[in-house]
Structures are given as C-alpha cells and as structure tokens.
Design a protein around this motif. Sequence first.
Motif, PDB file in Angstrom:
ATOM      1  N   ARG A   1      -3.377   3.537  -2.357  1.00  0.00           N
ATOM      2  CA  ARG A   1      -3.363   2.620  -3.493  1.00  0.00           C
ATOM      3  C   ARG A   1      -2.754   1.309  -3.035  1.00  0.00           C
ATOM      4  NH1 ARG A   1      -1.374   7.192  -6.826  1.00  0.00           N
ATOM      5  NH2 ARG A   1       0.690   6.225  -6.754  1.00  0.00           N
ATOM      6  N   TRP A   2      -3.280   0.196  -3.505  1.00  0.00           N
ATOM      7  CA  TRP A   2      -2.767  -1.092  -3.063  1.00  0.00           C
ATOM      8  C   TRP A   2      -2.563  -2.031  -4.247  1.00  0.00           C
ATOM      9  CZ3 TRP A   2      -5.562  -5.551  -4.030  1.00  0.00           C
ATOM     10  CH2 TRP A   2      -6.908  -5.372  -4.386  1.00  0.00           C
ATOM     11  N   SER A   3      -1.727  -3.041  -4.034  1.00  0.00           N
ATOM     12  CA  SER A   3      -1.497  -4.073  -5.043  1.00  0.00           C
ATOM     13  C   SER A   3      -1.065  -5.346  -4.338  1.00  0.00           C
ATOM     14  CB  SER A   3      -0.415  -3.635  -6.040  1.00  0.00           C
ATOM     15  OG  SER A   3       0.828  -3.461  -5.379  1.00  0.00           O
ATOM     16  N   LEU A   4      -1.376  -6.478  -4.954  1.00  0.00           N
ATOM     17  CA  LEU A   4      -0.968  -7.777  -4.427  1.00  0.00           C
ATOM     18  C   LEU A   4       0.210  -8.297  -5.244  1.00  0.00           C
ATOM     19  CD1 LEU A   4      -4.259  -9.728  -3.613  1.00  0.00           C
ATOM     20  CD2 LEU A   4      -2.318  -9.405  -2.072  1.00  0.00           C
ATOM     21  N   ASP A   5       1.198  -8.804  -4.555  1.00  0.00           N
ATOM     22  CA  ASP A   5       2.379  -9.372  -5.206  1.00  0.00           C
ATOM     23  C   ASP A   5       2.492 -10.830  -4.764  1.00  0.00           C
ATOM     24  OD1 ASP A   5       4.761  -9.937  -6.394  1.00  0.00           O
ATOM     25  OD2 ASP A   5       5.932  -8.399  -5.375  1.00  0.00           O
ATOM     26  N   VAL A   6       2.130 -11.746  -5.646  1.00  0.00           N
ATOM     27  CA  VAL A   6       2.203 -13.175  -5.350  1.00  0.00           C
ATOM     28  C   VAL A   6       3.604 -13.673  -5.673  1.00  0.00           C
ATOM     29  CG1 VAL A   6       1.214 -15.446  -5.859  1.00  0.00           C
ATOM     30  CG2 VAL A   6      -0.247 -13.407  -5.844  1.00  0.00           C
TER      31      VAL A   6
ATOM     32  N   ALA B   1       0.857  -1.190   0.000  1.00  0.00           N
ATOM     33  CA  ALA B   1       0.000   0.000   0.000  1.00  0.00           C
ATOM     34  C   ALA B   1       0.884   1.228   0.000  1.00  0.00           C
ATOM     35  CB  ALA B   1      -0.921   0.009   1.218  1.00  0.00           C
ATOM     36  N   GLU B   2       0.443   2.275  -0.692  1.00  0.00           N
ATOM     37  CA  GLU B   2       1.177   3.538  -0.686  1.00  0.00           C
ATOM     38  C   GLU B   2       0.181   4.684  -0.595  1.00  0.00           C
ATOM     39  OE1 GLU B   2       1.883   4.766  -5.277  1.00  0.00           O
ATOM     40  OE2 GLU B   2       3.291   3.270  -4.482  1.00  0.00           O
ATOM     41  N   ALA B   3       0.603   5.752   0.063  1.00  0.00           N
ATOM     42  CA  ALA B   3      -0.283   6.898   0.289  1.00  0.00           C
ATOM     43  C   ALA B   3       0.577   8.128   0.536  1.00  0.00           C
ATOM     44  CB  ALA B   3      -1.198   6.630   1.482  1.00  0.00           C
TER      45      ALA B   3
ATOM     46  N   PRO C   1       1.139  -5.477   9.571  1.00  0.00           N
ATOM     47  CA  PRO C   1       1.685  -4.539   8.573  1.00  0.00           C
ATOM     48  C   PRO C   1       2.889  -3.794   9.109  1.00  0.00           C
ATOM     49  CG  PRO C   1      -0.389  -3.721   9.470  1.00  0.00           C
ATOM     50  CD  PRO C   1      -0.215  -5.104  10.015  1.00  0.00           C
ATOM     51  N   VAL C   2       3.839  -3.504   8.219  1.00  0.00           N
ATOM     52  CA  VAL C   2       5.066  -2.781   8.584  1.00  0.00           C
ATOM     53  C   VAL C   2       5.409  -1.822   7.451  1.00  0.00           C
ATOM     54  CG1 VAL C   2       6.004  -4.644  10.016  1.00  0.00           C
ATOM     55  CG2 VAL C   2       6.527  -4.583   7.570  1.00  0.00           C
ATOM     56  N   PRO C   3       6.174  -0.762   7.730  1.00  0.00           N
ATOM     57  CA  PRO C   3       6.671   0.090   6.639  1.00  0.00           C
ATOM     58  C   PRO C   3       7.564  -0.698   5.694  1.00  0.00           C
ATOM     59  CG  PRO C   3       6.897   1.182   8.764  1.00  0.00           C
ATOM     60  CD  PRO C   3       6.545  -0.241   9.060  1.00  0.00           C
ATOM     61  N   ALA C   4       7.565  -0.344   4.425  1.00  0.00           N
ATOM     62  CA  ALA C   4       8.419  -1.009   3.442  1.00  0.00           C
ATOM     63  C   ALA C   4       9.880  -0.662   3.702  1.00  0.00           C
ATOM     64  CB  ALA C   4       8.018  -0.583   2.029  1.00  0.00           C
ATOM     65  N   ASN C   5      10.788  -1.494   3.176  1.00  0.00           N
ATOM     66  CA  ASN C   5      12.220  -1.231   3.356  1.00  0.00           C
ATOM     67  C   ASN C   5      12.586   0.154   2.841  1.00  0.00           C
ATOM     68  OD1 ASN C   5      12.800  -3.643   4.587  1.00  0.00           O
ATOM     69  ND2 ASN C   5      13.327  -4.697   2.692  1.00  0.00           N
ATOM     70  N   MET C   6      12.130   0.494   1.646  1.00  0.00           N
ATOM     71  CA  MET C   6      12.256   1.866   1.165  1.00  0.00           C
ATOM     72  C   MET C   6      10.900   2.513   1.404  1.00  0.00           C
ATOM     73  SD  MET C   6      13.243   3.500  -2.544  1.00  0.00           S
ATOM     74  CE  MET C   6      14.993   3.254  -2.340  1.00  0.00           C
ATOM     75  N   MET C   7      10.774   3.190   2.530  1.00  0.00           N
ATOM     76  CA  MET C   7       9.462   3.647   2.966  1.00  0.00           C
ATOM     77  C   MET C   7       8.879   4.709   2.042  1.00  0.00           C
ATOM     78  SD  MET C   7       8.254   4.980   6.718  1.00  0.00           S
ATOM     79  CE  MET C   7       8.850   6.654   6.527  1.00  0.00           C
ATOM     80  N   ARG C   8       9.722   5.568   1.504  1.00  0.00           N
ATOM     81  CA  ARG C   8       9.240   6.643   0.634  1.00  0.00           C
ATOM     82  C   ARG C   8       9.891   6.514  -0.737  1.00  0.00           C
ATOM     83  NH1 ARG C   8      10.656  10.291   3.542  1.00  0.00           N
ATOM     84  NH2 ARG C   8      12.451  11.175   2.494  1.00  0.00           N
ATOM     85  N   LYS C   9       9.062   6.565  -1.775  1.00  0.00           N
ATOM     86  CA  LYS C   9       9.562   6.504  -3.144  1.00  0.00           C
ATOM     87  C   LYS C   9       8.684   7.381  -4.018  1.00  0.00           C
ATOM     88  CE  LYS C   9      10.766   3.329  -6.904  1.00  0.00           C
ATOM     89  NZ  LYS C   9      10.786   1.923  -7.357  1.00  0.00           N
ATOM     90  N   SER C  10       9.333   8.266  -4.760  1.00  0.00           N
ATOM     91  CA  SER C  10       8.636   9.184  -5.678  1.00  0.00           C
ATOM     92  C   SER C  10       7.539   9.970  -4.974  1.00  0.00           C
ATOM     93  CB  SER C  10       8.052   8.401  -6.860  1.00  0.00           C
ATOM     94  OG  SER C  10       9.073   7.759  -7.587  1.00  0.00           O
ATOM     95  N   GLY C  11       7.807  10.368  -3.743  1.00  0.00           N
ATOM     96  CA  GLY C  11       6.876  11.214  -3.012  1.00  0.00           C
ATOM     97  C   GLY C  11       5.736  10.482  -2.342  1.00  0.00           C
ATOM     98  N   ARG C  12       5.670   9.162  -2.467  1.00  0.00           N
ATOM     99  CA  ARG C  12       4.620   8.374  -1.818  1.00  0.00           C
ATOM    100  C   ARG C  12       5.255   7.495  -0.747  1.00  0.00           C
ATOM    101  NH1 ARG C  12      -0.709   9.374  -3.116  1.00  0.00           N
ATOM    102  NH2 ARG C  12      -1.227   7.142  -3.113  1.00  0.00           N
ATOM    103  N   GLU C  13       4.534   7.337   0.378  1.00  0.00           N
ATOM    104  CA  GLU C  13       5.053   6.510   1.471  1.00  0.00           C
ATOM    105  C   GLU C  13       4.391   5.146   1.424  1.00  0.00           C
ATOM    106  OE1 GLU C  13       5.166   8.545   5.190  1.00  0.00           O
ATOM    107  OE2 GLU C  13       6.668   9.937   4.424  1.00  0.00           O
ATOM    108  N   ARG C  14       5.192   4.127   1.749  1.00  0.00           N
ATOM    109  CA  ARG C  14       4.772   2.765   1.442  1.00  0.00           C
ATOM    110  C   ARG C  14       4.864   1.857   2.658  1.00  0.00           C
ATOM    111  NH1 ARG C  14       8.107   0.801  -3.502  1.00  0.00           N
ATOM    112  NH2 ARG C  14       9.788   0.919  -1.978  1.00  0.00           N
TER     113      ARG C  14
END
Length: 725
Positions: free
Chosen positions: A715-720, A638-640, A669-682
């Motif tokens: 925004r969200w996406s699933l990664d299988v 998820a990113e916002a 849920p946890v913050p992503a390893n690269m929490m911020r990318k292109s101005g969106r936090e993930r």
Amino acid sequence: MSLIRVALDVPVARLFDYRCDDRTAQIGTRVLVPFGRQKLIGIIVARPDASEVPEAKLKRAISVLDAAPLLGRADLRLLEFAADYYVHPLGAVIMATLPAALRRVRSREETPTAYALTAVGAAIDDTTLPPRARAQRKLLALLQDHPFIAHSAISELGTATRTALKTFIAQGWVQTTTLPPQKPAAMPAASAGPALTAEQEAAAKAIIAALGTYQPVLLWGITGSGKTEVYLHAIAAALARNARVLLLVPEIALTPQLESLVIARFPGVPVATLHSGLADGERAVRWQDARNGCARIVLGTRLSVFTPLPDLGLIIVDEEHDSSFKQGEGFRYSARDLAVVRARQAGVPVVLGSATPALETYRNAVDRRYQLLRLQDRINARPPVISYIDLRHEKTADGLSARLIAAIGKRIDRGEQSMVFINRRGYAPVLMCGSCGWMSDCKRCSAKLVVHLRERRLRCHHCGHDSAVPAVCPDCGNADLAPVGQGTQRIEAALVKQFPQARILRVDRDTTRRKQAWQDMRSRIRERRVDILVGTQILAKGHDFPHLNLVGVVNADGMLYSNDFRAAERLYALLTQVAGRAGRGDQQGEVLVQTEFAGHPLYAALRDQDFDAYARSLLAERKQAGFPPYVHQALLRAEARSVDIALRFLTQAARCARRLKPAVTVYDPVPANMMRKSGRERAQLLVQSPSRSDLRAFLNAWRPHLAEAASTAARWSLDVDPAEF
C-alpha cells in the motif's frame, strides 16, 4: 439526457458520470449512486453536457439526498485545490471533510436543522400533559414562545428534552423544518474586555484595517503577551461587519477554554465548536449550523478549515506552529497552509498566531510576504527566569534532582503551585530483565511496550497492544524485571513519596479520556485545590494558571537525539510553551530544566528567550543543508507484510521517477524510522525540489505511474510537505 459528475470516496483520481433527471440535483448536493455491487454517497461537482462514457453504459443515480447544496462553489474550489496540491483523489478529499453522519447511506432527508409546532401541536394545552412530564412542559413552552428551535439548541437541553421531542414528533405535534435564511442584523455589543496595551492596540488595528482584503499576518507574541485579546478585538470588528469568523486551534483540550472565553465576550452570538471529540450527530448539527449561517463563529481543530461558512470575513490560526495542524494519515493536509489558501480565495485576512512561529511562517514574515505584528511584553507579569540543572554533576532519584525537589517544597510552603513536565505517559518507557537483557518489545511495532504499573499492564502507544506485566522474564525466567526510565506515572509516584501531604494531579492522555475530565481538572487547578501538576504537552499550550509559579522539565534531552531535522525547532517551541505556564500572576515564574547538555545552543537561546536569533541560526543551517523552507518535499510511503516488498515497490517507483527526467531530486528508498507499525513494515522515498511548481508538475505526472505499478502486496501514499519522516 441529464448528466451529473460525481466525486466518490474511492482510491482513484477520477470522477464518475451518471444519468439523473432529478431537478434538485445541484452542484454541491449529495447523491446516492450504484458503484459496482455497492451503493455509495458522493457529491455532485459538475453538470456536464456530455460524457466520455457511452450512453448505454451510463448508470442512473438512485436518489438525490439534499434539497439544497451542502457545499458552495467556494467550498468546492478549496477542496479541489487541496486534492490537486496534496495529490489525493478529489472524492476522498470531499467525503473526508464531511461529518460522518452525512457520509452514511440513510434517507433522502438531511439532518434536520430546526423544529416547529404543527397546527395540532400549537393547539395543545400544557394542562393536558401528565403532571410529572416536566421535560414535555418545558419543551412545549419553548416551542410556543419561538416560531422554530434550532436542532443544536434542543440537543443541549438534555436527554429528557430530546426524549420529549421524539414523543411530540410521533404524536404529530412537532415537525422538522429548516432554519430560514439569516438576515443581517446588528450584532449585540461585545462585553468589555481588559484594556489593551499599546502593542496589542497596534496589532488589533492592523488586523482590523485589513478586513475585506487578503492579508496574511503573523502575530508573533511571547507567551502571556495577550494574543487572544487581539484575536477577540479582531473578531468583534468582523462581526460588526456581519461577517463570520473561523478560529482554528491545534488541540481538543484547548477548545472548551477558548469557547467559554468567546461566548463570554460575545453573548448572544451563536458559536459552533467542532472537533473529533463530538458525537457524530452533534458534529453534523453544528456543521449544519455553520453552513446555514446560523453560527457566526466557528471554533475548531484541524478539519474545521473546510467548514462551509457564508460571508467569511476573518480566519485565525492559533499556535500556528503546532504539528497537530498536519494530518498524519490518509488525506495528509496542513490546515494552517490551507487556511492561508482559503483566505486568499475568499479575499479576507488570515492571522497566524504563535510565540514560536514555524520556520516557514517566520521566513515568510521576515521576507515581507506576511505582515509581521509583534507582542514583546507580558501582560502584568515578568517573563520567567529559566535555569538549568546539570545532570552530569547532580544525581536524580526516580528522575527528580534534589534541586528540583527543594524548589517544589518551597512553593508548597508558600501556597503556590508547581508543575513537573515530562512528555511521556505511563510509568516507564520499557521493562527490562536485569539478567539476560530482555526488553518489552512490541511484536507489532518497532517500539517498546510502555509500563503502566498501576494497572500492571504493558501497552504500545502506537498500535494499542495491551498485555499483562509478566511475573518472570519470558526468555530466562528471572524474576528481576525492572522498569527503566520515567513516565508521568513514575514521576507522580516519586512526588507522592517526597510530598505525602501534597495534592498532586496527573494530566495526560490516560487521565483525560473521560468526557469533561480535563474541564474538571482545570477547575481544580484554578480553585487552588492542586499543589503539584504532573503532565505531558496537554499542559503546555494556551492555559493560564495564575498561581503556577514553578515549572520543572524532566527528560527534555530525548528530542535532541532525533534524526528529524525539525526536532530542535519543535523542542524549542515545546519548552517555550511549557516555560510560559510559569509566573502568569503576581509572582515571577521560575523554570528549571534538567539536562546533560546545559551548554547546547538551543538551551542558551531558551534561557535568553531569544527566538529571533535562534530561528535565524536554524534557517541558516537549513539553507546550507538544503532543507525546508528552502526546498519543497514529498514523501512516497509504502507498507507491506515485509520491508523487502515495500522497498521493491519504492525502487520501481524511483526508476519510473528518473525516467520522467524531472526537475526534482529523487533519493533512494530507505526503511522508515519506525520500520514496523501495527504489524506492517514500512519504507519511504523522498523527492524534493527548490521549486514548488516543478515539484507539483512532477507529482501530477508521477502519480498515474504509481497507480499502475501498485499491487495488493504494498500500500502506498504520497505526503506533500511532510512534517515527519
């Protein structure tokens, strides 16, 4: 009432019914339909007898865009599997796999596949053409000698010929047409390659024996053992059966070299090369050549796994372990895994080739789900000698140790080539103030701005931000700003200082952007117009430089600090590929790795070149820790605007998942390893299960709830089967 069911590129997991009385509306053809206030191109996937939508609310399709289906039943079956397995809308999956030129709203006519003279054109006397119209004369002669000319052949004749073609069409001398169906014909004999070793011959015979049946094969061969020659013999056997071949490679940089090799081995056999470096029109034409059966061999990168091919007889995935086969954005699929699925659906063998197989593939081979074929000896060369430079006891200057510099100097004196490998482009990873500690952070990403000193720029390699190098520290005004760490540019500068007379070539994404740049560089290397190569992993894969006898590895330890459980596997594979570039000619190669952890088990296994033992140890660790391939995972991303919004959505998603009482483990849920990318936090949420079927059932039940819970804020996406976390 005649109905069609259409897959559209929209972010909802459903299909749409329309009325359509056009008799050309077949399953697999494109159709232009109204969708809200828009007009969208979709693919017809069914002709239902009835619809759940009331007849009064059914809209009418605007037009059918193809006279014949673009996608056959087998193609749609693979795409439907991919949409289901990766939990992605079918319409988005289908449209993502079509060439961009076929996704745009244009006219009814599809991209022409061929051209032929009209009756008027056939009567033209070339003496009536202007004296300087050489391209027109050439084109006219070509069209007079052949009943039709493929679009792909015209496109390769140059700008002047393409301009002449437009003139002929405007004058009514040439008409567009489609290529006639290809009749099976005896294939021209393949040119003779080098004699096979006993290992190669046994591997080739095993693959050839499997033609006509589904058989996954791991071709596990050390670097320089001749895997490509085995591929070529298997391809020759498939072509002799009038079958077509799909050959996948991980990187665009590998396609020109392999394309030249394939064309030289199979003169007269049409080859379609597909990758993202092609212009939209050129890619569409080559894709059409494959679909129409004109191309007998398709050579391409990741997306090519979906290319329609009639009479498919063999699939080969070279460097199958490479992470480039996994799509990282949007429709997140694994081309390697789908190649196996496509082979099973088509009933053909699939060959997965690698010197360092992915642990998932390795486990399938040792458990005998895949046939294992091994190539353990180099062709006419000895394996390189790998040794380590312990940086705890030896200092470096600009990232280079005295021992590595001395070794390069010896190779230059002997007229041999050397390579310094560092998997980081730019001059330095960060700019730092020596007074207050300020560092060049990217404001849009959780990353540092990389110093590109030659251009005096700071650049983010994640979002593309670009700014000038400041004259003074933005925080304290201090002029003492220094680059910290090494990149390819800094290593290049250091080597120029050490060896001012040497011919040094830097190979990275910055120097290979220009079209044909990498091909030109390869020619310079093979013609011995280069003494020292400096480069990133572009240089690591699949290249054969017979005069390159020394490889120095700088800054390899960085990947050991990663919290990704696949980091060690990837580092071993990368260093094996890099080491494999050394000593492929008459001289035994030497590999020097600069490290502070010379006793690390990974480096010990690399020195002994014992992937088997190292892979088994990694599998034991994965099994104990409960990591793939012993469990199956999916990652909800998820990113916002803020990480709190992303985490709030994921927390709600986790509660919903647990209410479903699934046979899967749902983590917090946890913050992503690269929490911020292109101005969106993930942020991200991991779910996993030892059962693939249980995980798939859970994801199919969970996805509708995610769609209902989603908001415009996140925004969200699933990664299988995620490859990165």
